[in-house]
Design an enzyme around this catalytic site. Structure first.
Site: not given
Length: 409
Positions: A50, A190
């Site tokens: 990210c 996750e």
């Protein structure tokens, strides 16, 4: 052989720029296979998270290689102006960066340890696509060792330093508590699971969206409820806080979906995905506050953390030297083998003259020569590797070069 990397991260580019170069898992596999086919590249690994994208390659030293150009070809991007957002590193600088990264020293949240898992997964994924080579294998395995050592010997964070924890901490500083709030988490990967569990631990009433075709087999954190992904807009007006953390290439929440929606209360949206999950235009709607991945950062390091950083730097330096000892030793072994073979051949030529004058059966003479070959090889190995163990690397390489000159003619 050269180790090169190119990278873009939260410190160099905003989320929308990073999104242009992000890879899904499937696309990363295809990209590594294409990179590996390029002339001069021995191995490659793509690390896509990210907060960052990094492409790593081991390649011929003389090879003119632009990883930025390679990346643009893979992504179908022709605008060269984006190159300013990237940084390129080679050899020791690159290795040092990876080791610091694995230790959480370059993360948006200082000391977060998700990056360590992501580094391991990047290597495993490269293996699955037959993209890594022996150098990158050792490099990334050693980076994982560095990360573990720093986590154990020089911890940088107390408690859980994940992005969702930092987000809730920031909101708390602003007077907002998750306790008693109705929360929805879009995504059960996750990061989604971490977000749901964290909100639950902070007293939130948490519901997780699950894709319909998977809803019967997917586990969600204890204490959380579930709804089908398609029901998210019906449930949303009841929510105080919504987190979206998926790998979807499309928005999970669009401005147009809110056109006929009546919000019952102020709504906080946390977009923890790259590319974005939530339409930025939603920030313009009254009653909605939107945060993205760039909204939350660690404060400056505390005095205690600064001491840990110094210790972590020493760990990185130790492992850096160990890696280069391995790498230089790996390159010099073929040279040592050639010196050994030349020395054994030299000895044979000298001893054959003596053996010819020595009365014995030809079969016995041959066996004796083979025994001398073996013994001579062991002696030369012992001498050269003994030098390696008692000299510094530079002096040892000078000795190897000197021995090579003996047999140049």
């Amino acid at each position: 052989m050269t180790i090169s990397m190119i990278g873009i991260d939260h410190g160099r580019a905003p989320v929308d720029i990073r999104a242009l170069f992000a890879f899904t898992k499937k696309n990363a596999g295809e990209a590594m296979e294409q990179l590996k086919e390029k002339a001069g590249i021995y191995g490659c690994v793509i690390l896509s998270t990210c907060n960052r994208l990094e492409i790593w390659a081991s390649h011929e030293e003389e090879k003119e290689l632009s990883l930025y150009q390679c990346l643009c070809e893979l992504k179908g991007i022709e605008d060269s102006s984006y190159e300013d957002y990237f940084i390129t590193r080679k050899d020791r600088e690159a290795v040092s960066h990876l080791f610091h990264l694995a230790g959480g020293l370059k993360s948006q949240i200082l000391g977060e340890d998700q990056i360590l898992t992501q580094i391991k997964e990047a290597l495993n994924f490269a293996r699955e696509h037959f993209a890594s080579d022996s150098v990158l294998e050792v490099l990334f395995r050693m980076a994982a060792t560095v990360g573990k050592r720093i986590k154990t010997e020089a911890p940088l964070a107390h408690g859980n330093p994940s992005v969702i924890h930092q987000a809730l901490s920031t909101l708390k500083e602003q007077g907002y508590e998750a306790r008693g709030k109705t929360c929805m988490v879009i995504g059960n990967g996750e990061m989604g699971k971490v977000a749901a569990q964290t909100l639950r631990e902070n007293g939130g009433d948490v519901t997780v969206t699950v894709r319909q075709y998977r809803s019967g087999i997917v586990e969600i954190p204890a204490g959380c409820k579930r709804i089908h992904y398609g029901e998210r807009m019906e449930y949303l007006p009841q929510c105080d806080l919504v987190v979206s953390a998926t790998a979807s290439p499309n928005f999970t929440l669009k401005a147009e979906d809110f056109a006929q929606l009546t919000l019952e209360r102020p709504l906080i949206l946390l977009d923890l995905a790259v590319p974005r999950d939530i339409d930025p235009a939603l920030s313009e709607i009254e009653g909605i506050t939107l945060y993205d991945m760039d909204s939350f950062h660690s404060a400056g390091a505390s005095p205690e953390q600064k001491k840990s950083i110094e210790k972590a730097d020493r760990i990185v330096q130790e492992q850096l030297e160990e890696f280069y000892q391995w790498l230089e030793g790996r390159d010099v072994i073929p040279r040592i083998q050639e010196i050994r073979d030349d020395a054994v051949e030299d000895l044979n030529l000298r001893i054959e003259k003596i053996l010819k004058k020595t009365p014995m059966e030809q079969e016995d003479r041959q066996k004796l020569l083979e025994a001398v070959d073996t013994a001579a090889g062991k002696v030369v190995n012992k001498l050269i590797f003994g030098l390696r163990d008692c000299l510094n690397q530079e002096t040892f390489l000078e000795c190897v070069a000197g021995l090579e000159k003996l047999y140049e003619e």
